[in-house]
Design a protein around this motif. Structure first.
Motif, PDB file in Angstrom:
ATOM      1  N   SER A  23       0.815  -1.234  -0.008  1.00  0.00           N
ATOM      2  CA  SER A  23       0.054   0.084   0.090  1.00  0.00           C
ATOM      3  C   SER A  23       0.722   1.294   0.057  1.00  0.00           C
ATOM      4  O   SER A  23       0.369   2.195  -0.312  1.00  0.00           O
ATOM      5  N   CYS A  42      -7.704  -2.253   7.238  1.00  0.00           N
ATOM      6  CA  CYS A  42      -7.176  -1.429   6.755  1.00  0.00           C
ATOM      7  C   CYS A  42      -6.526  -0.403   7.604  1.00  0.00           C
ATOM      8  O   CYS A  42      -5.579   0.103   7.522  1.00  0.00           O
ATOM      9  N   CYS A  45      -3.530  -1.548   8.985  1.00  0.00           N
ATOM     10  CA  CYS A  45      -2.462  -1.492   8.174  1.00  0.00           C
ATOM     11  C   CYS A  45      -2.155   0.102   8.369  1.00  0.00           C
ATOM     12  O   CYS A  45      -0.691   0.368   8.288  1.00  0.00           O
ATOM     13  N   LEU A  58      -4.966   2.535   0.809  1.00  0.00           N
ATOM     14  CA  LEU A  58      -5.723   1.590   0.696  1.00  0.00           C
ATOM     15  C   LEU A  58      -7.231   1.695   1.407  1.00  0.00           C
ATOM     16  O   LEU A  58      -7.424   2.805   1.913  1.00  0.00           O
ATOM     17  N   ARG A  59      -8.059   0.796   0.769  1.00  0.00           N
ATOM     18  CA  ARG A  59      -9.368   1.018   1.358  1.00  0.00           C
ATOM     19  C   ARG A  59      -9.788  -0.664   1.397  1.00  0.00           C
ATOM     20  O   ARG A  59      -9.417  -1.443   0.646  1.00  0.00           O
ATOM     21  N   GLY A  60     -10.944  -0.519   2.096  1.00  0.00           N
ATOM     22  CA  GLY A  60     -11.464  -2.001   2.318  1.00  0.00           C
ATOM     23  C   GLY A  60     -12.956  -2.064   1.634  1.00  0.00           C
ATOM     24  O   GLY A  60     -13.597  -1.252   1.249  1.00  0.00           O
TER      25      GLY A  60
END
Ligand SMILES: NC(=O)c1ccc[n+]([C@@H]2O[C@H](COP(=O)([O-])OP(=O)(O)OC[C@H]3O[C@@H](n4cnc5c(N)ncnc54)[C@H](OP(=O)(O)O)[C@@H]3O)[C@@H](O)[C@H]2O)c1
Length: 218
Positions: A23, A42, A45, A58-60
């Protein structure tokens, strides 16, 4: 070149670790059967990266979201859930699909248990549309090492695949992560060799009191 990487099963041991490492370099979508779980992963992270002073993108979402948003999708799920997961998703056409999946069982020690197609990667390729380009990669690095962001990843990564362009893209992506170095390990039909290294590594760790054993080609 910029890619969006989708990780199916991105909340798991290896999926979350790969998300942490990728990411900062790429746009990553963490997929899950449960979008809340993906979002929590996420957040984990992002806060781990913040501790290292690193900004990440980043995304979920659902596994389906991760697949549809991606150019490259990583199937970070246990082999026993491969068929049901692939059958539940649509839109693999034209994607580069990375399989880190190792079919194996533990009976005191670890045993490689490939399907009749020869390997998890060959089984996966047989289920996908012809335009999906499957590569085997990331099979032999432990989830613990992916997540230990304060240490470098200094392993060799064998990559199998039949599409030269896709394999080149995957090898280039690998070479951008920490100190990983990718090696062309031949066609997709050689994936069983790469997958079967993992039970060997786990047995060596177990019988010799070692942790996170990996491979370096010299
Ligand atoms: N762990 C390692 O160190 C390591 C190293 C190299 C390669 N691998 C390979 O990478 C793959 C993933 O390993 P892992 O240890 O990360 O697995 P894991 O943590 O046990 O599971 C990964 C994810 O799979 C999803 N999942 C669980 N049950 C499922 C089901 N019934 N149907 C669909 N999805 C399900 C879960 O995501 P959601 O609940 O969010 O949907 C889970 O977070 C395996 O094939 C393994 O051989 C693992």
């Amino acid at each position: 070149m910029t890619f969006t990487i989708g990780i199916i099963g991105g909340t798991g041991e290896i999926g979350e670790g790969i998300a942490m490492r990728l990411s900062p370099l790429y746009d990553v979508v963490v997929g899950s059967r449960d979008t809340d779980k993906a979002e929590t992963s996420c957040e984990c992270c992002i806060s781990s990266q913040k501790e290292q002073g690193v900004v990440c993108t980043l995304r979920g979402g659902s596994n389906q979201d991760a697949l549809l948003a991606s150019d490259i999708v990583i199937l970070a799920i246990p082999f026993k859930h491969l068929v049901t997961t692939v059958e539940s998703l649509h839109g693999f056409e034209d994607k580069i699909v990375i399989s880190p999946i190792n079919p194996m069982e533990r009976a005191g020690h670890f045993i490689y248990t490939p399907p009749e197609e020869g390997s998890a990667a060959m089984k996966l390729a047989a289920m996908l549309p012809d335009s999906a380009r499957v590569c085997t990669a990331f099979n032999n690095i432990s989830g613990n090492r992916w997540r230990a962001l304060d240490t470098e990843l200094d392993y060799s990564v064998p990559v199998c695949g039949d599409d030269a362009e896709a394999k080149g893209i995957v090898m280039d992506l690998i070479n951008r992560i920490s100190l990983l170095k990718s090696y062309d390990a031949g066609p997709l039909s050689s994936s069983h060799i790469v997958e079967s290294i993992t039970p060997l590594l786990l047995n060596i760790a177990r019988f010799n009191g070692m942790k996170d054993v990996g491979i370096i080609f010299r």
